[in-house]
Design a protein around this motif. Structure first.
Motif, short mmCIF file in Angstrom:
data_model
loop_
_atom_site.label_atom_id
_atom_site.label_comp_id
_atom_site.label_asym_id
_atom_site.label_seq_id
_atom_site.Cartn_x
_atom_site.Cartn_y
_atom_site.Cartn_z
N SER A 161 0.83 -1.20 0.00
CA SER A 161 0.00 0.00 0.00
C SER A 161 0.86 1.25 0.00
O SER A 161 2.02 1.24 0.42
CB SER A 161 -0.94 0.01 1.21
N VAL A 204 -14.28 3.48 1.58
CA VAL A 204 -13.48 2.70 0.65
C VAL A 204 -14.08 2.83 -0.75
O VAL A 204 -15.29 2.65 -0.94
CB VAL A 204 -13.43 1.22 1.05
N HIS A 205 -13.23 3.15 -1.73
CA HIS A 205 -13.63 3.21 -3.13
C HIS A 205 -12.79 2.20 -3.91
O HIS A 205 -11.67 1.87 -3.51
CB HIS A 205 -13.37 4.60 -3.73
N ALA A 206 -13.32 1.76 -5.03
CA ALA A 206 -12.54 0.99 -5.99
C ALA A 206 -12.13 1.95 -7.11
O ALA A 206 -13.00 2.57 -7.74
CB ALA A 206 -13.34 -0.17 -6.55
N PHE A 226 -7.75 -0.48 -4.01
CA PHE A 226 -8.68 0.08 -3.04
C PHE A 226 -8.18 1.46 -2.64
O PHE A 226 -7.00 1.62 -2.31
CB PHE A 226 -8.77 -0.79 -1.78
N LEU A 228 -8.72 3.98 0.22
CA LEU A 228 -9.30 4.04 1.55
C LEU A 228 -9.02 5.41 2.16
O LEU A 228 -7.86 5.82 2.27
CB LEU A 228 -8.72 2.93 2.42
N ARG A 246 -3.78 3.85 -0.72
CA ARG A 246 -4.01 3.08 -1.93
C ARG A 246 -3.48 1.67 -1.68
O ARG A 246 -2.29 1.49 -1.41
CB ARG A 246 -3.32 3.71 -3.14
N ALA A 249 -5.34 -4.27 -4.74
CA ALA A 249 -6.53 -5.12 -4.62
C ALA A 249 -6.21 -6.58 -4.88
O ALA A 249 -6.99 -7.46 -4.50
CB ALA A 249 -7.61 -4.64 -5.58
N LEU A 254 -10.66 -6.64 2.05
CA LEU A 254 -11.14 -5.89 3.22
C LEU A 254 -12.33 -6.63 3.82
O LEU A 254 -13.31 -6.93 3.13
CB LEU A 254 -11.54 -4.47 2.80
#
Length: 265
Positions: A161, A204-206, A226, A228, A246, A249, A254
């Motif tokens: 990350s 959280v977004h993709a 991801f 976050l 970041r 994925a 998660l």
């Protein structure tokens, strides 16, 4: 009520399949359902040695036709989750690790037992002016300044990350004096303030990785990550830590354990 029988090409005659996976379904839909089950098994660590059974065995275990299994494996290959090689078979590319969202914990705490976490400190400095949106989240004036951190987090020698963090000035200066390369910021915050962290708001977004992030995380441009966003508060409710993270994925899932409360009539 009898279960439907799979009569699709390549299937064993008379094999019974789950009621939802009938041969009248579009092939892509059946493949997606099989891929969902396999993805869950991979994330849960079912294939500990990294090797998946052959197509026929998977079909027997899942009650699916060989064609459905083959297309499901192709979907997982396109996701970057598995690799398929003639003479070698199908293997998980990288293990996925579960990071719980139902407990406020730093990455090293959350990954205990999974491997060694190391931190590459890319930036750690005082800033005289906070970006207005960050200052609003931290409930301070932008001119109050603060501390900016950027760290690339590694797990067992592979990037996991990219974390960027803004801290309020009063707590951030103490964190700057701590071991940012070897310890979680959460732990340093509690030590320097003498107070426990209390809560955090997480979104959280993709998203797809921009070229710079992709290069740092060693993934292809526009690969899924991801995103976050987390605002962490001390036990008294004061916000002190605004993060944007970041996460690869393909390396992390998660997770959370949720409890349904009693709804008052």
């Amino acid at each position: 009520m009898n279960e439907p029988v799979d009569a699709s090409p390549g299937s064993s005659s008379g094999r019974r399949i789950p009621a939802g996976w009938v041969s009248s379904q579009p092939r892509a839909e059946r493949a997606r359902q099989v891929a969902d089950v396999l993805r869950y098994q991979i994330t849960a660590g079912k294939f500990a040695d990294g090797a998946l059974p052959d197509e026929r065995s998977l079909g027997e275990q899942l009650g699916a036709s060989r064609n459905a299994v083959r297309e499901a494996l192709d979907l997982l290959r396109l996701e970057g989750l598995i690799i398929r090689r003639r003479g070698v078979g199908t293997r998980v590319v990288l293990p996925k690790y579960g990071h719980g969202l139902d407990r406020l914990a730093g990455l090293a705490e959350a990954m205990t037992g999974y491997g060694e976490i190391t931190n590459q400190v890319r930036s750690a400095r005082r800033v005289t002016e906070l970006p207005v949106p960050i200052a609003e989240r931290l409930e301070v004036d932008p001119s109050a300044g603060g501390v900016y951190l950027e760290r690339l987090r590694w797990l067992d020698g592979l990037p996991l990350s990219l974390d960027t963090t803004y801290l309020t000035a009063d707590v951030g200066c103490g964190v700057l004096d701590g071991d940012l390369a070897g310890r979680d910021v959460f732990t340093l915050l509690e030590e320097t303030t003498g107070h426990l962290l209390g809560s955090a708001e997480v979104t959280v977004h993709a998203v797809t990785a921009d070229p710079d992030t992709a290069a740092l995380l060693q993934i292809p441009d526009h690969a899924a990550v991801f995103a976050l966003e987390r605002l962490t508060r001390l036990s008294d409710g004061r916000p002190v830590d605004a993060e944007s993270i970041r996460i690869r994925a393909d390396r992390m899932a998660l997770t959370a354990t949720l409890h349904r409360g009693h709804v008052q009539p």
